[in-house]
Scaffold this motif. Structure first.
Motif, mmCIF file in Angstrom:
data_model
loop_
_atom_site.group_PDB
_atom_site.id
_atom_site.type_symbol
_atom_site.label_atom_id
_atom_site.label_comp_id
_atom_site.label_asym_id
_atom_site.label_seq_id
_atom_site.Cartn_x
_atom_site.Cartn_y
_atom_site.Cartn_z
ATOM 1 N N TYR A 144 -12.461 -16.101 28.644
ATOM 2 C CA TYR A 144 -11.668 -15.558 29.746
ATOM 3 C C TYR A 144 -12.568 -15.168 30.912
ATOM 4 O O TYR A 144 -13.720 -14.773 30.717
ATOM 5 C CB TYR A 144 -10.874 -14.328 29.297
ATOM 6 C CG TYR A 144 -9.655 -14.655 28.493
ATOM 7 C CD1 TYR A 144 -8.417 -14.793 29.095
ATOM 8 C CD2 TYR A 144 -9.742 -14.835 27.116
ATOM 9 C CE1 TYR A 144 -7.285 -15.098 28.355
ATOM 10 C CE2 TYR A 144 -8.622 -15.149 26.367
ATOM 11 C CZ TYR A 144 -7.399 -15.272 26.992
ATOM 12 O OH TYR A 144 -6.284 -15.577 26.254
ATOM 13 N N ARG A 183 -6.110 -4.720 39.815
ATOM 14 C CA ARG A 183 -5.091 -4.146 40.687
ATOM 15 C C ARG A 183 -5.112 -2.634 40.494
ATOM 16 O O ARG A 183 -4.944 -2.134 39.390
ATOM 17 C CB ARG A 183 -3.713 -4.704 40.363
ATOM 18 C CG ARG A 183 -2.622 -4.012 41.174
ATOM 19 C CD ARG A 183 -1.358 -4.776 41.267
ATOM 20 N NE ARG A 183 -1.615 -6.018 41.994
ATOM 21 C CZ ARG A 183 -0.896 -7.106 41.840
ATOM 22 N NH1 ARG A 183 0.101 -7.117 40.999
ATOM 23 N NH2 ARG A 183 -1.165 -8.193 42.530
ATOM 24 N N THR A 239 -5.123 -2.062 36.526
ATOM 25 C CA THR A 239 -4.815 -3.167 35.622
ATOM 26 C C THR A 239 -5.731 -4.333 35.943
ATOM 27 O O THR A 239 -5.745 -4.820 37.076
ATOM 28 C CB THR A 239 -3.347 -3.606 35.764
ATOM 29 O OG1 THR A 239 -2.499 -2.486 35.519
ATOM 30 C CG2 THR A 239 -3.013 -4.720 34.788
ATOM 31 N N VAL A 247 -6.848 -8.234 35.432
ATOM 32 C CA VAL A 247 -6.207 -9.508 35.142
ATOM 33 C C VAL A 247 -7.300 -10.539 34.880
ATOM 34 O O VAL A 247 -8.240 -10.674 35.669
ATOM 35 C CB VAL A 247 -5.312 -9.968 36.314
ATOM 36 C CG1 VAL A 247 -4.669 -11.314 36.013
ATOM 37 C CG2 VAL A 247 -4.243 -8.917 36.616
ATOM 38 N N ARG A 283 -8.139 -14.640 33.066
ATOM 39 C CA ARG A 283 -7.509 -15.937 32.805
ATOM 40 C C ARG A 283 -8.445 -16.820 31.995
ATOM 41 O O ARG A 283 -9.651 -16.814 32.173
ATOM 42 C CB ARG A 283 -7.190 -16.627 34.122
ATOM 43 C CG ARG A 283 -6.653 -18.041 33.943
ATOM 44 C CD ARG A 283 -6.266 -18.694 35.232
ATOM 45 N NE ARG A 283 -7.411 -18.777 36.120
ATOM 46 C CZ ARG A 283 -7.330 -18.931 37.435
ATOM 47 N NH1 ARG A 283 -6.153 -19.014 38.015
ATOM 48 N NH2 ARG A 283 -8.401 -19.002 38.176
ATOM 49 N N LEU A 316 -2.845 -16.144 31.280
ATOM 50 C CA LEU A 316 -3.192 -14.870 31.891
ATOM 51 C C LEU A 316 -3.074 -13.750 30.875
ATOM 52 O O LEU A 316 -2.193 -13.779 30.012
ATOM 53 C CB LEU A 316 -2.255 -14.565 33.058
ATOM 54 C CG LEU A 316 -2.341 -15.474 34.267
ATOM 55 C CD1 LEU A 316 -1.252 -15.105 35.271
ATOM 56 C CD2 LEU A 316 -3.706 -15.383 34.916
ATOM 57 N N THR A 321 -3.546 -9.214 30.783
ATOM 58 C CA THR A 321 -3.836 -7.993 31.524
ATOM 59 C C THR A 321 -4.464 -6.985 30.574
ATOM 60 O O THR A 321 -4.239 -7.024 29.362
ATOM 61 C CB THR A 321 -2.563 -7.391 32.149
ATOM 62 O OG1 THR A 321 -1.603 -7.122 31.121
ATOM 63 C CG2 THR A 321 -1.959 -8.327 33.187
ATOM 64 N N PRO A 359 1.780 -11.089 29.612
ATOM 65 C CA PRO A 359 2.257 -10.251 30.712
ATOM 66 C C PRO A 359 3.311 -10.971 31.549
ATOM 67 O O PRO A 359 3.344 -12.200 31.613
ATOM 68 C CB PRO A 359 0.993 -10.030 31.544
ATOM 69 C CG PRO A 359 0.181 -11.257 31.316
ATOM 70 C CD PRO A 359 0.459 -11.643 29.876
ATOM 71 N N LEU A 380 3.679 -11.637 34.747
ATOM 72 C CA LEU A 380 2.867 -11.625 35.946
ATOM 73 C C LEU A 380 2.877 -13.012 36.569
ATOM 74 O O LEU A 380 2.727 -14.015 35.868
ATOM 75 C CB LEU A 380 1.424 -11.244 35.557
ATOM 76 C CG LEU A 380 0.376 -11.152 36.638
ATOM 77 C CD1 LEU A 380 0.676 -9.961 37.547
ATOM 78 C CD2 LEU A 380 -0.982 -10.956 35.998
ATOM 79 N N LEU A 419 1.073 -15.151 39.712
ATOM 80 C CA LEU A 419 0.030 -15.145 40.738
ATOM 81 C C LEU A 419 0.457 -16.003 41.920
ATOM 82 O O LEU A 419 1.072 -17.050 41.752
ATOM 83 C CB LEU A 419 -1.276 -15.707 40.178
ATOM 84 C CG LEU A 419 -1.915 -14.923 39.051
ATOM 85 C CD1 LEU A 419 -3.232 -15.585 38.648
ATOM 86 C CD2 LEU A 419 -2.164 -13.473 39.444
#
Length: 87
Positions: free
Chosen positions: A45, A51, A58, A60, A62, A67, A69, A80, A82, A84
């Motif tokens: 990852y 954020r 949080t 993030v 990938r 993804l 979190t 999540p 979420l 993008l």
């Protein structure tokens, strides 16, 4: 032979850009988030961003198209809700 040399330079540049991206956000992570991300990094990852809000940070990350979190307590959410934005 020349192609492999060019390829290795490209790989080097990609790693350098990825490292700069991590350093940009690393200081925003809590200690718990750093430990959680370290585990995720072993799995491939990459840290995208952190954020920050008044009550919560949080992170993030990938891997390929997946993804995840990481909340301030270091809990990893592998599913999540979420989305993008694309630039």
């Amino acid at each position: 032979m020349q192609t492999s040399a060019i390829s290795s330079f490209t790989d080097f540049d990609d790693r350098r850009i990825a490292q700069a991206h991590i350093d940009q956000h690393w200081h925003k992570l809590s200690t718990a988030q750093r430990f959680a991300f370290y585990t995720l990094a072993k799995l491939g990852y990459q840290l995208l961003f952190v954020r920050q809000s008044k009550n919560e940070n949080t992170a993030v990350a990938r891997q390929d198209g997946l993804l995840v979190t990481i909340d301030s307590e270091g809990h990893i959410n592998f599913n999540p809700s979420l989305v993008l934005r694309n630039h």
